[in-house]
Design an enzyme around this catalytic site. Structure first.
Site, PDB file in Angstrom:
ATOM      1  N   LYS A 123       0.824  -1.221   0.000  1.00  0.00           N
ATOM      2  CA  LYS A 123       0.000   0.000   0.000  1.00  0.00           C
ATOM      3  C   LYS A 123       0.852   1.262   0.000  1.00  0.00           C
ATOM      4  O   LYS A 123       0.565   2.193  -0.731  1.00  0.00           O
ATOM      5  CB  LYS A 123      -0.903   0.054   1.246  1.00  0.00           C
ATOM      6  CG  LYS A 123      -2.093  -0.842   1.203  1.00  0.00           C
ATOM      7  CD  LYS A 123      -3.104  -0.452   2.288  1.00  0.00           C
ATOM      8  CE  LYS A 123      -2.531  -0.461   3.697  1.00  0.00           C
ATOM      9  NZ  LYS A 123      -2.177  -1.795   4.209  1.00  0.00           N
TER      10      LYS A 123
ATOM     11  N   ARG B 255     -10.455   1.384   8.565  1.00  0.00           N
ATOM     12  CA  ARG B 255     -10.115  -0.012   8.842  1.00  0.00           C
ATOM     13  C   ARG B 255     -11.275  -0.780   9.459  1.00  0.00           C
ATOM     14  O   ARG B 255     -11.154  -1.981   9.666  1.00  0.00           O
ATOM     15  CB  ARG B 255      -8.939  -0.062   9.812  1.00  0.00           C
ATOM     16  CG  ARG B 255      -7.580  -0.256   9.131  1.00  0.00           C
ATOM     17  CD  ARG B 255      -6.546  -0.198  10.234  1.00  0.00           C
ATOM     18  NE  ARG B 255      -5.310  -0.839   9.956  1.00  0.00           N
ATOM     19  CZ  ARG B 255      -4.234  -0.242   9.477  1.00  0.00           C
ATOM     20  NH1 ARG B 255      -4.288   1.007   9.101  1.00  0.00           N
ATOM     21  NH2 ARG B 255      -3.099  -0.908   9.347  1.00  0.00           N
TER      22      ARG B 255
ATOM     23  N   ARG C 273      11.132 -15.401   7.472  1.00  0.00           N
ATOM     24  CA  ARG C 273      11.941 -14.343   8.074  1.00  0.00           C
ATOM     25  C   ARG C 273      12.268 -14.714   9.514  1.00  0.00           C
ATOM     26  O   ARG C 273      13.378 -14.499   9.974  1.00  0.00           O
ATOM     27  CB  ARG C 273      11.193 -13.011   8.000  1.00  0.00           C
ATOM     28  CG  ARG C 273      12.107 -11.827   8.141  1.00  0.00           C
ATOM     29  CD  ARG C 273      11.506 -10.612   7.505  1.00  0.00           C
ATOM     30  NE  ARG C 273      10.201 -10.328   8.082  1.00  0.00           N
ATOM     31  CZ  ARG C 273       9.237  -9.681   7.442  1.00  0.00           C
ATOM     32  NH1 ARG C 273       9.420  -9.261   6.222  1.00  0.00           N
ATOM     33  NH2 ARG C 273       8.098  -9.447   8.025  1.00  0.00           N
TER      34      ARG C 273
ATOM     35  N   ARG D 184      13.122 -10.944  19.368  1.00  0.00           N
ATOM     36  CA  ARG D 184      12.508  -9.746  18.827  1.00  0.00           C
ATOM     37  C   ARG D 184      11.823 -10.006  17.486  1.00  0.00           C
ATOM     38  O   ARG D 184      10.715  -9.549  17.249  1.00  0.00           O
ATOM     39  CB  ARG D 184      13.586  -8.684  18.654  1.00  0.00           C
ATOM     40  CG  ARG D 184      12.936  -7.359  18.615  1.00  0.00           C
ATOM     41  CD  ARG D 184      13.847  -6.274  18.907  1.00  0.00           C
ATOM     42  NE  ARG D 184      13.234  -5.114  18.290  1.00  0.00           N
ATOM     43  CZ  ARG D 184      13.794  -3.962  18.249  1.00  0.00           C
ATOM     44  NH1 ARG D 184      14.986  -3.789  18.758  1.00  0.00           N
ATOM     45  NH2 ARG D 184      13.179  -2.956  17.697  1.00  0.00           N
TER      46      ARG D 184
ATOM     47  N   ARG E  25      -1.911  -8.709  12.801  1.00  0.00           N
ATOM     48  CA  ARG E  25      -2.425  -7.643  11.937  1.00  0.00           C
ATOM     49  C   ARG E  25      -3.140  -8.208  10.706  1.00  0.00           C
ATOM     50  O   ARG E  25      -4.127  -7.647  10.247  1.00  0.00           O
ATOM     51  CB  ARG E  25      -1.293  -6.709  11.525  1.00  0.00           C
ATOM     52  CG  ARG E  25      -0.791  -5.882  12.699  1.00  0.00           C
ATOM     53  CD  ARG E  25       0.451  -5.112  12.351  1.00  0.00           C
ATOM     54  NE  ARG E  25       0.193  -4.185  11.273  1.00  0.00           N
ATOM     55  CZ  ARG E  25       1.125  -3.675  10.486  1.00  0.00           C
ATOM     56  NH1 ARG E  25       2.388  -4.004  10.654  1.00  0.00           N
ATOM     57  NH2 ARG E  25       0.801  -2.841   9.538  1.00  0.00           N
TER      58      ARG E  25
HETATM   59  P1  AMP Z   1      -0.192   0.991   9.307  1.00  0.00           P
HETATM   60  O1  AMP Z   1       1.100   1.710   9.184  1.00  0.00           O
HETATM   61  O2  AMP Z   1      -1.278   1.583   8.454  1.00  0.00           O
HETATM   62  O3  AMP Z   1      -0.073  -0.490   9.078  1.00  0.00           O
HETATM   63  O4  AMP Z   1      -0.699   1.178  10.826  1.00  0.00           O
HETATM   64  C1  AMP Z   1       0.081   0.734  11.920  1.00  0.00           C
HETATM   65  C2  AMP Z   1      -0.809   0.514  13.138  1.00  0.00           C
HETATM   66  O5  AMP Z   1      -1.460   1.737  13.487  1.00  0.00           O
HETATM   67  C3  AMP Z   1      -1.940  -0.474  12.942  1.00  0.00           C
HETATM   68  O6  AMP Z   1      -1.526  -1.805  13.145  1.00  0.00           O
HETATM   69  C4  AMP Z   1      -2.941  -0.008  14.004  1.00  0.00           C
HETATM   70  O7  AMP Z   1      -2.554  -0.415  15.296  1.00  0.00           O
HETATM   71  C5  AMP Z   1      -2.792   1.498  13.930  1.00  0.00           C
HETATM   72  N1  AMP Z   1      -3.727   2.101  12.938  1.00  0.00           N
HETATM   73  C6  AMP Z   1      -3.420   2.740  11.780  1.00  0.00           C
HETATM   74  N2  AMP Z   1      -4.509   3.170  11.133  1.00  0.00           N
HETATM   75  C7  AMP Z   1      -5.567   2.789  11.903  1.00  0.00           C
HETATM   76  C8  AMP Z   1      -6.984   2.911  11.785  1.00  0.00           C
HETATM   77  N3  AMP Z   1      -7.548   3.508  10.701  1.00  0.00           N
HETATM   78  N4  AMP Z   1      -7.750   2.398  12.771  1.00  0.00           N
HETATM   79  C9  AMP Z   1      -7.213   1.807  13.854  1.00  0.00           C
HETATM   80  N5  AMP Z   1      -5.891   1.635  14.025  1.00  0.00           N
HETATM   81  C10 AMP Z   1      -5.065   2.122  13.068  1.00  0.00           C
END
Ligand code: AMP
Length: 200
Positions: free
Chosen positions: A13, A88, A127, A135, A146
């Site tokens: 993305k 999300r 990985r 870690r 995720r």
């Molecule tokens: P990303 O960089 O978009 O993968 O986001 C990293 C983390 O931020 C995610 O795993 C969530 O914990 C949090 N996060 C980012 N965007 C959202 C969203 N729209 N709603 C809830 N949590 C978010």
């Protein structure tokens, strides 16, 4: 142009959002980046989000909606944006609809980058095996969580947009250039909504 980019972690993305920014002169609004900045600055939101992000879970909808509402009103987003990492959940998607409607506009297109989840998981396992150590294991666990969170909470968002006729599903398993080309052709037919506050 107002776009949403959906896809599980590892789908590319961020890369594709960067290319859309360069090609269409719109801004990238990444909620992940905004949250990481808030954590680094130690703001109230950052303090709340930190542990949630480390676990790979979702920050509460009300927090996210407030963050994004502030950003879409800033002048740099007036000419269009690409939302990367938001919405999300179905509740976030509904709140976004309302925010845009209140401003006299709407989304032009939602792009979902689809990848083979089994392949993503295999990459993670690999990985972990190669790097070993506690870690890396933590990170692999978070990434697995995720992906599961995406399937459970974000995939229904894509279904909603499909019902509304807004979704383009792009095969994310090709090269970066192939994925970009597929995204561009899905955008070729898009009729852009009026600017907020414009005559329409
Ligand atoms: P990303 O960089 O978009 O993968 O986001 C990293 C983390 O931020 C995610 O795993 C969530 O914990 C949090 N996060 C980012 N965007 C959202 C969203 N729209 N709603 C809830 N949590 C978010």
């Amino acid at each position: 142009m107002r776009l949403v980019l959906l896809g599980p972690p590892g789908a590319g993305k961020g890369t594709q959002a960067g290319r859309l920014v360069a090609r269409h002169g719109i801004v990238q609004l990444s909620t992940g980046d905004m949250l990481r900045a808030a954590v680094a600055e130690g703001t109230a939101v950052g303090k709340r989000a930190r542990a949630i992000m480390e676990r790979g879970e979702l920050v509460p909808d009300d927090v996210m909606v407030e963050i994004i509402a502030g950003r879409i009103d800033s002048p740099d987003a007036a000419g269009g944006f690409i939302l990367d990492g938001f919405p999300r959940t179905v509740a976030q998607a509904e709140a976004l609809d309302k925010l845009l409607e209140d401003r006299g506009t709407r989304l032009d297109r939602v792009i979902e980058i689809g990848v083979d989840e089994a392949m993503l998981l295999a990459r993670i396992e690999n990985r972990v095996r190669e790097t070993g150590g506690e870690r890396a294991d933590d990170n692999a666990d978070t990434l697995r969580r995720r992906i599961a969170v995406y399937r459970r909470q974000t995939a229904p968002v894509a279904d909603e947009y499909r019902r509304k006729g807004l979704l383009s599903r792009i095969d994310g398993m090709g090269t970066r250039d192939e994925v970009s080309a597929a995204i561009e052709s899905s955008l070729a037919a898009v009729t852009v909504a009026p600017e907020p506050g414009g005559a329409g």
